[in-house]
Design a protein around this motif. Structure first.
Motif, mmCIF file in Angstrom:
data_model
loop_
_atom_site.group_PDB
_atom_site.id
_atom_site.type_symbol
_atom_site.label_atom_id
_atom_site.label_comp_id
_atom_site.label_asym_id
_atom_site.label_seq_id
_atom_site.Cartn_x
_atom_site.Cartn_y
_atom_site.Cartn_z
ATOM 1 N N MET A 1 3.847 3.228 -11.426
ATOM 2 C CA MET A 1 2.439 2.819 -11.470
ATOM 3 C C MET A 1 2.263 1.446 -10.809
ATOM 4 S SD MET A 1 -0.568 3.721 -12.510
ATOM 5 C CE MET A 1 -2.100 2.809 -12.459
ATOM 6 N N SER A 2 3.137 0.519 -11.175
ATOM 7 C CA SER A 2 3.062 -0.828 -10.635
ATOM 8 C C SER A 2 3.293 -0.826 -9.115
ATOM 9 C CB SER A 2 4.124 -1.686 -11.327
ATOM 10 O OG SER A 2 3.701 -2.994 -11.446
ATOM 11 N N TRP A 3 4.193 -0.005 -8.671
ATOM 12 C CA TRP A 3 4.549 0.130 -7.253
ATOM 13 C C TRP A 3 3.351 0.660 -6.451
ATOM 14 C CZ3 TRP A 3 7.196 -1.057 -3.205
ATOM 15 C CH2 TRP A 3 7.573 -0.153 -2.215
ATOM 16 N N TRP B 1 -2.790 -7.427 -8.677
ATOM 17 C CA TRP B 1 -1.734 -8.113 -7.917
ATOM 18 C C TRP B 1 -2.370 -9.295 -7.198
ATOM 19 C CZ3 TRP B 1 3.481 -7.487 -7.642
ATOM 20 C CH2 TRP B 1 4.015 -6.320 -8.179
ATOM 21 N N GLN C 1 -2.904 -2.632 -3.370
ATOM 22 C CA GLN C 1 -3.597 -3.922 -3.478
ATOM 23 C C GLN C 1 -3.088 -4.960 -2.495
ATOM 24 O OE1 GLN C 1 -3.996 -5.450 -7.490
ATOM 25 N NE2 GLN C 1 -4.053 -3.400 -8.342
ATOM 26 N N CYS C 2 -1.793 -4.875 -2.157
ATOM 27 C CA CYS C 2 -1.218 -5.936 -1.330
ATOM 28 C C CYS C 2 -1.042 -5.526 0.131
ATOM 29 C CB CYS C 2 0.140 -6.372 -1.883
ATOM 30 S SG CYS C 2 0.033 -7.027 -3.544
ATOM 31 N N HIS C 3 -0.849 -4.237 0.399
ATOM 32 C CA HIS C 3 -0.472 -3.870 1.775
ATOM 33 C C HIS C 3 -1.384 -2.841 2.437
ATOM 34 C CE1 HIS C 3 3.019 -6.359 1.551
ATOM 35 N NE2 HIS C 3 3.410 -5.773 0.436
ATOM 36 N N TRP C 4 -1.864 -1.898 1.682
ATOM 37 C CA TRP C 4 -2.638 -0.824 2.302
ATOM 38 C C TRP C 4 -4.085 -0.899 1.839
ATOM 39 C CZ3 TRP C 4 1.431 3.482 0.850
ATOM 40 C CH2 TRP C 4 2.607 3.259 1.600
ATOM 41 N N ASP D 1 11.831 0.910 -0.644
ATOM 42 C CA ASP D 1 11.919 0.490 0.751
ATOM 43 C C ASP D 1 13.344 0.556 1.280
ATOM 44 O OD1 ASP D 1 9.268 -0.062 1.394
ATOM 45 O OD2 ASP D 1 9.353 -2.085 0.554
ATOM 46 N N ARG E 1 -4.057 -5.716 -14.402
ATOM 47 C CA ARG E 1 -3.157 -5.104 -13.414
ATOM 48 C C ARG E 1 -3.434 -5.548 -11.981
ATOM 49 N NH1 ARG E 1 0.380 -1.648 -15.925
ATOM 50 N NH2 ARG E 1 1.106 -0.986 -13.890
ATOM 51 N N GLU F 1 0.224 0.453 -7.289
ATOM 52 C CA GLU F 1 -0.793 -0.604 -7.285
ATOM 53 C C GLU F 1 -0.453 -1.696 -6.277
ATOM 54 O OE1 GLU F 1 -2.293 -0.443 -11.935
ATOM 55 O OE2 GLU F 1 -0.364 -1.346 -11.453
ATOM 56 N N TYR F 2 0.834 -2.024 -6.213
ATOM 57 C CA TYR F 2 1.289 -3.051 -5.264
ATOM 58 C C TYR F 2 0.965 -2.625 -3.827
ATOM 59 C CZ TYR F 2 4.781 -5.574 -2.437
ATOM 60 O OH TYR F 2 5.427 -6.322 -1.476
ATOM 61 N N LEU F 3 1.312 -1.395 -3.515
ATOM 62 C CA LEU F 3 1.072 -0.908 -2.149
ATOM 63 C C LEU F 3 -0.418 -0.929 -1.827
ATOM 64 C CD1 LEU F 3 3.601 2.057 -2.168
ATOM 65 C CD2 LEU F 3 3.779 -0.053 -0.814
#
Lengths: 81, 977
Positions: free
Chosen positions: B716-718, A64, B724-727, B685, A62, B720-722
């Protein structure tokens, strides 16, 4: 086709999901007006050639991560976080 | 008279192994080693089908995969396989083949009248007839055309064929086992590389199989034996590589010789050698489709491989040197041969050999017409020598087209090579190599040299052992290959139909017409005339067609370009692609931890996305229409228990967990007290609602989030994205508990009593566990999470615990609360209760609606930022006439309301898309009428108005009243009781 996950290594493409253009800077939370968010969310280049993008190893660890992918050949470079 | 004969000796058929088969019900015999095509020819079956549009008699054009005419239906009933290519179908005992597109038989076909009506079927026929003002005529013509035209028909019965798929890996994939492929395979295998050599034929050897040269057969057999000795190499026959994909992946289909079943292999290779060879192309001249007209190389193959020769006389027409070899072999088999040569001369060596064999050559000549019906009886030449020659067969050679299909799958366009008047691969991707005639290198020794070189290059590329040289066959040096392009008929040719595409019945005249009408780009030509669109994908027609078009446009063939090559290379049954992913294996089925209990206790299940959920229970009735009403009454009057394990469940932990949730949800979570739950809505968004759910605060740093069943994975993916990638500055971790935890809703007036009975040591009073209160209790050695939440609008609780304990917890509550009359209720009642309460769910949260559309705008915090805040206020999202949530009551008690009905104002004409639609509908036990939730233009501004719901599929209309979506207990008294 295989994609390199920075954590798990080479895995089949079907374990991954695409996560969009990673070349654009997301406005910091709580900042930016409607125009800034509009441009961030809706306006994209559609290059033939190298494209920086997000992928998630969704059926694996999982993680990214960001890769550069050639949209014409699917050649991928990176797998850096 | 046209005819072929089986020669008594020679060839590769095994005369000691006769095989019985049927053709159109007729019992025939062939030999092991025959193809269906060779067996039919040996039995005198020259006319084997009718053409697609004009129903003209057709015979085999080729002896290989490129065959446009010889398609058959194999088997019968559920095991029917349509459109099997006769030239590559291996003859087997009891094979049952039927001709296609001919009724009642290929020899007498009533649809042949199409030949006389042919002006109807010229280029652009479909467009002109069915587009524009006459569009509706398609409705009229379609059944007729579908019956009259078309190739074989698939069975509608469920077959019991089994299609398997597997993944394989190798260092070097060699495609093709002709001289180049065999040489490459031997070199790579002997160097120790893991090699797969794929051969579509049922014998390895490619072009070697159609020659009659002892030294080559020895070499071929030696190569096959050498490869067989290497445990690291695998030579697979009946195996067609159907596509080359990005990332060094190939898909190969393999036919089981005993059953005809197809297996698919996905091959991951490190290097690939394309040794796929070339297809011979026909010449375009009038009546070039008469049965008995064949590619010259096919005549040679039938002769040398299958021991089948024209009875007495053959004519060869050619523009290149290769066809002479066919002529020589035929002459040596005592067939009288005449050559019509488009060129003014050919090499002295060829002429000398021809003279020696008594072959007459007419230079500067081509075919002006082919006589005979249904099959060929004579050829009339045009050009310099206008003579008529009786014959049994006509061998045609327009040159050779390298098989550039696979090398083009990666998006590399082929290049025109004038030396061979055809296209060669435009290059190779990294790790891809080519060898042999695919590169335009013709001649057996040249292709073997190519194969050795390609294998060595591939081994070097992979940093493996250098490949060693191999022994070359002791044959005479390759002859030079000379060709002079000939795209159109010779002077003096008759005006009869000159076919370019045999399978789709596209003629020279059609190509000219397409050009005249402006469809001169090759892609337009293809769509306008259907050229190259058949199951053969134009393997024998494309190069001729685009060269003719280039000529009409006055441009070089090189500039005309080719159409796009796409997988599969050769027709493949859909079943092979589906593999075992059929029926219940089409996708995974998810089962709740209560599935077994539900099954044993009378649940009927319904699919909800990938989940199987309990729909209704037998105690309440035998049909959903009646059962759910009794189940609703149970909850409204007593206590019921429902499985809610499918909800998404996410553990959110970390010092910044509260801040994280505060950003994700539109409403505030920063100050949520420990031991309390809160309903939250999150946006994308773009300001559209993503999902809703209830999140509980377990401790200062731990939250327990629930999501809708449908959006669990996406949310869940959303998150994780926030994170891991932005915050990345937020110290928060999320973990999915959807499978690890399960839960149940205990709902109804008596639900608190039920919990007290089940957990006598826990305090579940209204004071300690008030509305939206959350409490973990220890029970039976595990944690049980009690949450006072209500989806139904009644006093209710959700009880969650680790999945392994869910069933015993459920059974415990059922037992403890038995005196209260507790019973299970299913998804239908669950969903109906929420409609009465006016809770939105998946049908309303359809990723098109905003907070305001759903009446939830007031939930959003004014001050704090949250995701989607900025774009939520875009002008169009704030428009007053947006379709927004309303409650609806049916005013006509004798009628029924249906989900999906279109809503109209009372004064509207019932036409078009209306002003909204019904999203969810149910019978209300409280109100004793049908109620619904829907989206309506302007929403609750129209509260109290009477409108109309139309359901055009059943021609129904009903009058409704717009009301508040909260049908029961608007004040929430029951929730707080």
């Amino acid at each position: 086709m295989k994609i390199t996950c920075p954590h798990c290594g080479d895995r089949d493409w079907s374990e991954f999901r695409y996560g969009g253009d990673a070349s654009k800077a997301r406005p910091r939370h709580g900042t930016g007006d409607a125009k800034a968010w509009h441009d961030y969310y809706f306006l994209f280049d559609n290059p033939k050639g190298m494209h920086t993008e997000y992928w998630q190893h969704v059926l694996g660890c999982r993680q990214w991560f960001v890769v550069k992918r050639n949209t014409a050949t699917n050649e991928m470079i990176g797998g850096g976080e | 008279m046209t005819g072929f004969r089986r020669i008594e000796s020679g060839g590769r058929v095994d005369r000691t192994l006769p095989l019985a088969f049927t053709y159109n019900g007729k019992a025939l015999n062939g030999f092991a080693g025959d193809s269906l095509a060779s067996a039919l020819l040996a039995n005198g079956q020259i006319t084997i089908g009718r053409s697609f549009k004009y129903h003209r008699p057709r015979g085999f054009l080729s002896a290989g995969l490129e065959e446009p005419n010889g398609l058959f239906t194999l088997g019968s009933g559920a095991m029917t396989v349509p459109n099997a290519i006769g030239t590559v179908t291996e003859l087997r005992e009891a094979l049952a083949a039927r001709s296609q597109n001919a009724w009642p038989s290929p020899d007498f076909d009533v649809m042949a009248v199409n030949s006389w009506a042919s002006p109807l079927f010229t280029a652009g026929f479909y467009y002109k007839t069915f587009m524009g003002p006459l569009q509706k005529s398609w409705m009229f013509y379609e059944p007729f055309i579908r019956r009259a035209a078309g190739l074989g028909r698939a069975t509608e019965e469920k077959g019991n064929q089994r299609y398997d798929q597997r993944n394989t890996f190798c260092d070097i994939l060699v495609i093709g086992s002709g001289p180049a492929g065999l040489a490459a395979g031997v070199v790579a295998a002997q160097a120790g590389a893991r090699v797969i050599i794929a051969e579509q034929d049922f014998e390895a050897g490619g072009s070697l199989l159609c020659m009659n040269i002892g030294a080559l057969e020895t070499w071929r057999a030696d190569c096959v034996a050498r490869i067989a000795k290497c445990s690291n190499a695998r030579l697979v026959t009946r195996a067609t590589v159907q596509g080359l994909y990005d990332g060094k992946q190939a898909v190969m289909s393999i036919v089981d010789p005993a059953t005809g079943n197809v297996r698919l292999e996905v091959i991951r290779f490190a290097a690939v050698i394309n040794a796929v060879g070339a297809f011979e192309r026909p010449l375009v001249f009038p009546n070039n489709d008469r049965p008995g007209v064949m590619l010259a190389g096919a005549l040679r193959t039938y002769l040398n491989r299958f021991a089948i020769a024209p009875k007495q006389r053959a004519v060869i027409v050619t523009n290149n040197d290769s066809a002479y070899q066919a002529a020589f072999d035929l002459a040596e088999a005592n067939v009288a041969v005449t050559i019509a040569e488009h060129r003014s001369s050919s090499s002295g060596e060829l002429l000398a050999k021809a003279a020696q064999l008594g072959i007459a050559i007419f230079p500067n000549s081509g075919v002006a017409d082919v006589l005979g019906h249904p099959a060929i009886t004579a050829v009339r030449l045009g050009g310099r020598h206008a003579v008529t020659i009786e014959c049994d067969a006509l061998g045609v050679s327009g040159g050779w087209n390298p098989v550039v299909h696979l090398t083009s799958h990666g998006g590399i366009k082929p290049n025109y090579e004038p030396r061979i008047a055809s296209f060669v691969p435009g290059g190779f991707a990294e790790g891809h190599f080519g060898a042999g005639s695919v590169l335009g290198h013709f001649g057996t020794l040249a292709t073997i040299r190519d194969g050795v070189k390609a294998a060595q290059q591939a081994l070097t590329y992979l940093d493996l052992n250098d490949g060693e040289e191999i022994e070359f066959p002791a044959i005479r040096a390759d002859r030079a290959y000379g060709i002079q392009a000939a795209w159109t008929p010779v002077e003096g040719a008759e005006s009869g139909k000159a076919f370019v595409d045999f399978q789709n019945d596209v003629t020279l005249k059609d190509v000219k017409q397409a050009h005249q009408e402006g469809y001169s780009n090759v892609e337009h030509l293809k769509r306008y005339t259907t050229l190259g669109m058949g199951t053969d994908q134009g393997k024998t027609s494309n190069v001729n067609a685009l060269a003719i078009m280039a000529g009409l446009r006055g441009i070089d063939v090189a500039n005309a370009g080719t159409t796009t090559f796409r997988p599969p290379f050769s027709p493949m049954t859909i079943g092979a692609i589906a593999g075992r992913s059929i029926g219940k294996h089409f996708r995974p089925t998810r089962r709740s931890p209560l599935h077994d209990w539900n099954e044993k206790n009378g649940a009927t299940f319904i699919e909800a996305g990938p989940w199987l959920r309990a729909w209704y229970f037998a105690w309440a009735g035998s049909s959903p229409e009646t059962a759910y009403i009794k189940e609703m009454e149970l909850v409204r009057r007593g206590v019921g228990i429902a499985d809610v394990s499918t909800l998404g469940k996410i553990d959110v932990q970390g010092p910044d967990a509260a801040e994280f949730l505060n950003r994700v949800y539109v409403n505030g979570f920063a100050k949520l007290p420990i031991g309390k739950a809160r309903y939250g809505v999150m946006l994308n968004d773009d300001g559209v609602v993503l999902d809703d759910g209830t999140t509980s605060r377990i401790s200062e740093t731990q939250f327990y989030m629930t999501t809708t069943t449908a959006q669990a994975g996406e949310v869940m993916s959303w998150l994780e994205y926030l994170l891991q990638c932005h915050w990345r500055d937020l110290d928060v971790h999320v973990a999915s508990l959807t499978d690890e935890w399960g839960g149940m809703a205990v709902s109804g007036k008596k639900s608190r009593e039920a919990l007290q009975l089940a957990f006598p040591d826990a305090d579940v009073s209204n004071e300690t566990l008030s509305y939206m209160g959350v409490k973990d209790v220890s029970f039976g050695g595990t944690t049980v999470r009690l949450m006072r939440l209500s989806f139904s609008g009644e006093l209710a609780y959700e009880v969650h615990c680790p999945a392994n304990y869910v069933q015993s917890l459920w059974e415990h509550i059922m037992r403890a609360a038995e005196p209260l009359g507790i019973k299970p209720y299913g998804l239908e009642a669950l969903a109906s209760l929420r409609i009465e309460k006016g809770h939105v769910a998946g049908l309303e949260l359809d990723h098109r609606n905003t907070l305001d559309d759903l009446g939830l705008g007031k939930m959003a915090a004014k001050e704090k930022p949250y995701i989607g805040k900025e774009l939520r206020f875009r002008e169009a999202y704030q428009a007053p006439d947006r379709w927004s949530l309303v409650g609806l009551e049916l005013l006509e008690p004798e009628k029924k309301l249906r989900g999906g009905s279109i809503l109209f104002a009372a004064s509207d004409e019932i036409k078009g898309h209306g002003r909204g639609y019904i999203t969810s509908v149910t019978w209300s036990t409280e109100l004793q009428k049908f109620i619904a939730l829907g989206l309506y233009q302007g929403g609750l501004k129209h509260e109290g108005e009477e409108i109309v719901a139309a359901f055009p599929l059943k021609n129904e209309q009903a009058r409704l009243k717009i009301v508040s979506p909260h049908f029961v207990d608007r004040e929430g008294a029951r929730l707080h009781a």
